[in-house]
Scaffold this motif. Structure first.
Motif, PDB file in Angstrom:
ATOM      1  N   LEU A 207      49.258  47.179  34.721  1.00 42.84           N
ATOM      2  CA  LEU A 207      49.707  45.828  34.411  1.00 42.84           C
ATOM      3  C   LEU A 207      48.572  44.985  33.847  1.00 42.84           C
ATOM      4  O   LEU A 207      48.823  43.948  33.232  1.00 42.84           O
ATOM      5  N   GLY A 208      47.340  45.436  34.057  1.00 44.44           N
ATOM      6  CA  GLY A 208      46.215  44.683  33.525  1.00 44.44           C
ATOM      7  C   GLY A 208      45.004  44.775  34.440  1.00 44.44           C
ATOM      8  O   GLY A 208      44.970  45.531  35.415  1.00 44.44           O
ATOM      9  N   LEU A 209      43.983  43.992  34.080  1.00 44.38           N
ATOM     10  CA  LEU A 209      42.737  43.920  34.845  1.00 44.38           C
ATOM     11  C   LEU A 209      42.539  42.470  35.279  1.00 44.38           C
ATOM     12  O   LEU A 209      42.493  41.569  34.445  1.00 44.38           O
ATOM     13  N   SER A 210      42.422  42.232  36.585  1.00 45.05           N
ATOM     14  CA  SER A 210      42.235  40.876  37.112  1.00 45.05           C
ATOM     15  C   SER A 210      40.877  40.777  37.803  1.00 45.05           C
ATOM     16  O   SER A 210      40.242  41.790  38.125  1.00 45.05           O
ATOM     17  N   TYR A 211      40.424  39.520  38.023  1.00 49.20           N
ATOM     18  CA  TYR A 211      39.150  39.332  38.722  1.00 49.20           C
ATOM     19  C   TYR A 211      39.185  38.007  39.477  1.00 49.20           C
ATOM     20  O   TYR A 211      39.901  37.071  39.116  1.00 49.20           O
ATOM     21  N   LEU A 212      38.384  37.947  40.539  1.00 47.09           N
ATOM     22  CA  LEU A 212      38.220  36.756  41.368  1.00 47.09           C
ATOM     23  C   LEU A 212      36.752  36.590  41.722  1.00 47.09           C
ATOM     24  O   LEU A 212      36.061  37.592  41.961  1.00 47.09           O
ATOM     25  N   PRO A 213      36.237  35.371  41.773  1.00 47.30           N
ATOM     26  CA  PRO A 213      36.908  34.112  41.448  1.00 47.30           C
ATOM     27  C   PRO A 213      37.151  34.000  39.944  1.00 47.30           C
ATOM     28  O   PRO A 213      36.446  34.606  39.152  1.00 47.30           O
TER      29      PRO A 213
ATOM     30  N   ILE B  42      34.961  40.176  41.920  1.00 53.93           N
ATOM     31  CA  ILE B  42      35.706  41.372  42.320  1.00 53.93           C
ATOM     32  C   ILE B  42      36.733  41.687  41.217  1.00 53.93           C
ATOM     33  O   ILE B  42      37.627  40.877  40.931  1.00 53.93           O
ATOM     34  N   PHE B  43      36.612  42.868  40.601  1.00 53.13           N
ATOM     35  CA  PHE B  43      37.533  43.325  39.556  1.00 53.13           C
ATOM     36  C   PHE B  43      38.555  44.280  40.168  1.00 53.13           C
ATOM     37  O   PHE B  43      38.201  45.186  40.943  1.00 53.13           O
ATOM     38  N   THR B  44      39.837  44.089  39.819  1.00 55.63           N
ATOM     39  CA  THR B  44      40.916  44.908  40.378  1.00 55.63           C
ATOM     40  C   THR B  44      41.821  45.419  39.261  1.00 55.63           C
ATOM     41  O   THR B  44      42.262  44.641  38.403  1.00 55.63           O
ATOM     42  N   LEU B  45      42.099  46.727  39.271  1.00 54.63           N
ATOM     43  CA  LEU B  45      43.062  47.318  38.338  1.00 54.63           C
ATOM     44  C   LEU B  45      44.469  47.043  38.858  1.00 54.63           C
ATOM     45  O   LEU B  45      44.825  47.454  39.972  1.00 54.63           O
TER      46      LEU B  45
ATOM     47  N   GLY C  73      34.322  53.609  39.501  1.00 51.21           N
ATOM     48  CA  GLY C  73      34.974  53.299  40.769  1.00 51.21           C
ATOM     49  C   GLY C  73      36.466  53.521  40.684  1.00 51.21           C
ATOM     50  O   GLY C  73      36.969  54.021  39.675  1.00 51.21           O
ATOM     51  N   ARG C  74      37.156  53.135  41.722  1.00 47.54           N
ATOM     52  CA  ARG C  74      38.604  53.320  41.732  1.00 47.54           C
ATOM     53  C   ARG C  74      39.290  52.011  41.396  1.00 47.54           C
ATOM     54  O   ARG C  74      39.042  51.396  40.375  1.00 47.54           O
ATOM     55  N   LEU C  75      40.172  51.537  42.246  1.00 46.85           N
ATOM     56  CA  LEU C  75      40.991  50.393  41.888  1.00 46.85           C
ATOM     57  C   LEU C  75      40.235  49.071  41.921  1.00 46.85           C
ATOM     58  O   LEU C  75      40.636  48.115  41.270  1.00 46.85           O
ATOM     59  N   GLN C  76      39.124  49.009  42.694  1.00 45.92           N
ATOM     60  CA  GLN C  76      38.454  47.725  42.866  1.00 45.92           C
ATOM     61  C   GLN C  76      36.934  47.932  42.848  1.00 45.92           C
ATOM     62  O   GLN C  76      36.409  48.835  43.511  1.00 45.92           O
ATOM     63  N   VAL C  77      36.255  47.077  42.061  1.00 46.73           N
ATOM     64  CA  VAL C  77      34.799  47.168  41.918  1.00 46.73           C
ATOM     65  C   VAL C  77      34.219  45.758  41.955  1.00 46.73           C
ATOM     66  O   VAL C  77      34.823  44.820  41.420  1.00 46.73           O
ATOM     67  N   LYS C  78      33.014  45.596  42.567  1.00 48.36           N
ATOM     68  CA  LYS C  78      32.335  44.304  42.659  1.00 48.36           C
ATOM     69  C   LYS C  78      31.139  44.278  41.724  1.00 48.36           C
ATOM     70  O   LYS C  78      30.474  45.300  41.511  1.00 48.36           O
ATOM     71  N   HIS C  79      30.857  43.078  41.204  1.00 43.62           N
ATOM     72  CA  HIS C  79      29.692  42.919  40.338  1.00 43.62           C
ATOM     73  C   HIS C  79      29.178  41.485  40.440  1.00 43.62           C
ATOM     74  O   HIS C  79      29.973  40.537  40.552  1.00 43.62           O
ATOM     75  N   VAL C  80      27.834  41.323  40.400  1.00 42.81           N
ATOM     76  CA  VAL C  80      27.206  40.009  40.465  1.00 42.81           C
ATOM     77  C   VAL C  80      26.612  39.688  39.096  1.00 42.81           C
ATOM     78  O   VAL C  80      25.782  40.449  38.572  1.00 42.81           O
TER      79      VAL C  80
ATOM     80  N   ALA D  99      39.004  42.445  29.916  1.00 46.59           N
ATOM     81  CA  ALA D  99      39.073  41.083  30.452  1.00 46.59           C
ATOM     82  C   ALA D  99      37.863  40.321  29.912  1.00 46.59           C
ATOM     83  O   ALA D  99      36.855  40.929  29.526  1.00 46.59           O
ATOM     84  N   ARG D 100      37.950  39.005  29.867  1.00 47.92           N
ATOM     85  CA  ARG D 100      36.835  38.158  29.425  1.00 47.92           C
ATOM     86  C   ARG D 100      36.461  37.219  30.565  1.00 47.92           C
ATOM     87  O   ARG D 100      37.314  36.472  31.060  1.00 47.92           O
ATOM     88  N   VAL D 101      35.208  37.278  30.970  1.00 47.08           N
ATOM     89  CA  VAL D 101      34.718  36.493  32.103  1.00 47.08           C
ATOM     90  C   VAL D 101      33.697  35.478  31.594  1.00 47.08           C
ATOM     91  O   VAL D 101      32.745  35.844  30.889  1.00 47.08           O
ATOM     92  N   THR D 102      33.883  34.217  31.949  1.00 48.08           N
ATOM     93  CA  THR D 102      32.927  33.161  31.603  1.00 48.08           C
ATOM     94  C   THR D 102      32.210  32.714  32.867  1.00 48.08           C
ATOM     95  O   THR D 102      32.849  32.249  33.829  1.00 48.08           O
ATOM     96  N   VAL D 103      30.888  32.868  32.864  1.00 44.89           N
ATOM     97  CA  VAL D 103      30.056  32.510  34.018  1.00 44.89           C
ATOM     98  C   VAL D 103      29.276  31.245  33.662  1.00 44.89           C
ATOM     99  O   VAL D 103      28.631  31.177  32.605  1.00 44.89           O
ATOM    100  N   VAL D 104      29.322  30.235  34.530  1.00 42.73           N
ATOM    101  CA  VAL D 104      28.669  28.953  34.267  1.00 42.73           C
ATOM    102  C   VAL D 104      27.532  28.743  35.267  1.00 42.73           C
ATOM    103  O   VAL D 104      27.405  29.474  36.275  1.00 42.73           O
TER     104      VAL D 104
END
Length: 487
Positions: A315-321, A331-334, A358-365, A391-396
């Motif tokens: 369905l896509g790739l999501s991330y939080l926050p 946290i990235f989740t398939l 990784g599998r369904l979920q991977v963390k990155h800083v 996915a496109r992530v904007t870090v401020v």
């Protein structure tokens, strides 16, 4: 996957639905058209009772008022009897046409009033029954126009002598030929085929079943046809290379086939054996349909190509926050449709850091600010590549805490210590301060930080302030608090 369906015997005539009109010469210019067809004939009682069943093999409704039934008697080239037909005939439908004696006396129970029409006198063995258009074009016939075999005699059909004299004829499913006009020169497309009516009694006409004279009915026996698209195909890894489809079958009379489905292409969609080239837009489960057409009837069957891991749909790739700041753990989740599949992803975070598997979920800083394009190449447990997700992530930057200092005591004694009420705020776009005494009377107000309250217009005591401000950062402040004036 397999599907079977019955198709009428007359459906064997598909290839004639779009046939050309052939020109012949008899005593007058006539042409053979390809629409209606005689499928049954009976000489019930020579000179008295005759009937035929006419069939519409086309996918269109036919207006019967454009047709007529003629009788050419005793070898004549001129019709002695014509009878215009009435009503319409539905696709694959039949109509019983008989003379009055056949329908009303001999075989009155063979059809309802809605299913037959009548015409004039009967025939004997050397009289020819012809279905023609009212414009003169001959459509079909039983017997050969212009040939007189002699009184109460006729031609040889299905190895039966004098078959047109007091016999019943029924067309076989494989007989796709119509009447051949009578100049002694046959239609070259059907020479030596069924339904060639000769100018002699010895040449055997094939393509018919001959039996004793019986009442015929307004239906026609059916033959079976099948369409089998072949076995499903499961591929371990997803591929865009051509896939050869084998194992499909289709049976029936003059059946044509056509493949459809998927978003790719077929090398030959009108052949049982074909090559399908998948498209990048194809899902992992590709449904292909085989349609077999015979006359105005069709049957279909389908097969599946499971291209790669058919159980996994992303369905896509999501991330939080969703609005991370530098230093946050993202946290990235398939997103998948199936729970806990055996899926591996190679995560590229877009900031130059090493690829992480990784599998369904991977963390990155993310340690720096910016906009990063994240890509995840997924694969199944066999190592077969699946979809690539992005996915496109904007870090401020992490915002600087807003420092606010608001005094709650003033001593207006000119000692330069707390002589005025002076709050310490970051830069503001708007500012408002109102101060009231204990009875709610407004004693001071200001719209700018530069205007300070010195409390000289009031006596010592407790007063109540209401402050509103909007900072340049966009943050808002609204605060109510007491202020003590000491004199």
């Amino acid at each position: 996957m397999f599907f079977r369906a019955k198709i009428t015997r007359a459906s064997s005539l598909l290839k004639f639905i779009c046939a050309f009109v052939f020109a012949f010469a008899v005593s007058q210019a006539q042409a053979q058209t390809d629409n209606l067809m005689i499928v049954k004939y009976v000489d019930w009682n020579s000179g008295s009772g005759v009937g035929v069943v006419i069939w519409n093999p086309t996918p269109n409704v036919v207006n019967l008022s454009n047709y007529e039934l003629r009788i050419y008697g005793n070898g004549s080239n001129t019709a002695t009897t014509t009878s215009p037909l009435l009503g319409t005939l539905q696709p694959c439908g039949t109509i019983l046409v008989g003379n009055d004696e056949y329908i009303n006396t001999n075989c009155r129970n063979t059809a309802s009033i809605a299913n037959f029409t009548s015409f004039g006198p009967g025939v004997n063995g050397n009289d020819i029954v012809v279905l023609a258009q009212t414009n003169g074009q001959i459509v079909d016939a039983i017997g050969r126009i212009g040939y007189d075999a002699g009184n109460n005699n006729s031609q040889k059909v299905a190895n039966t002598n004098d078959a047109l004299y007091q016999h019943t004829l029924e067309r076989t499913p494989g007989n796709t030929a119509r009447y051949s006009l009578t100049s002694g020169q046959y239609n070259p497309n059907i020479t030596n085929a069924a339904n060639i009516w000769p100018n002699n009694k010895t040449t055997n006409v094939t393509g018919w079943v001959v039996s004793n004279a019986n009442c015929i009915t307004n239906n026609w026996a059916s033959a079976t046809a099948t369409a089998d698209a072949g076995p499903d195909l499961t591929l371990a890894c997803k591929t865009m290379t051509p896939i050869t489809l084998t194992g499909a079958t289709a049976t029936g009379n003059n059946v044509t086939v056509q493949w459809s489905g998927g978003k790719g292409t077929f090398s030959n969609p009108n052949s049982l054996i074909t090559i399908y080239t998948p498209s990048p837009q194809d899902h992992s489960g590709i449904k292909l349909t085989l349609r077999a057409t015979s006359g105005c009837r069709q049957v279909t069957d389908s097969r599946m190509i499971f291209n790669g891991d058919s159980t996994q749909h992303f369905l896509g790739l999501s991330y939080l926050p969703q609005n991370p700041v530098a230093g946050d753990t993202v946290i990235f989740t398939l997103q998948t449709q199936t729970p806990a599949p055996v899926i591996f992803g190679k995560f590229y975070f877009g900031d130059g850091s090493p690829i992480v598997t990784g599998r369904l979920q991977v963390k990155h800083v993310y340690l720096t600010t910016g906009t990063f394009d994240v890509k995840v190449a997924t694969e199944n447990s066999l190592g077969c590549p699946l979809d690539t997700l992005t996915a496109r992530v904007t870090v401020v930057e992490k915002p600087v805490p807003v420092e606010v200092k608001i005094p709650n005591i003033i001593t207006p004694n000119n000692d330069k210590l707390n002589d005025t009420f002076k709050p310490q705020l970051p830069p503001t776009t708007t500012y408002e301060l109102k101060i009231y005494n204990r009875w709610g009377v407004l004693v001071f107000e200001s719209n700018t930080l530069e205007k300070e309250w010195d409390g000289k217009n009031v006596s010592a005591g407790v007063y109540f302030a209401h402050m509103k401000a909007v900072f340049v950062s966009g943050e808002k402040l609204e605060k109510k608090f007491p202020i003590t004036v000491i004199k």
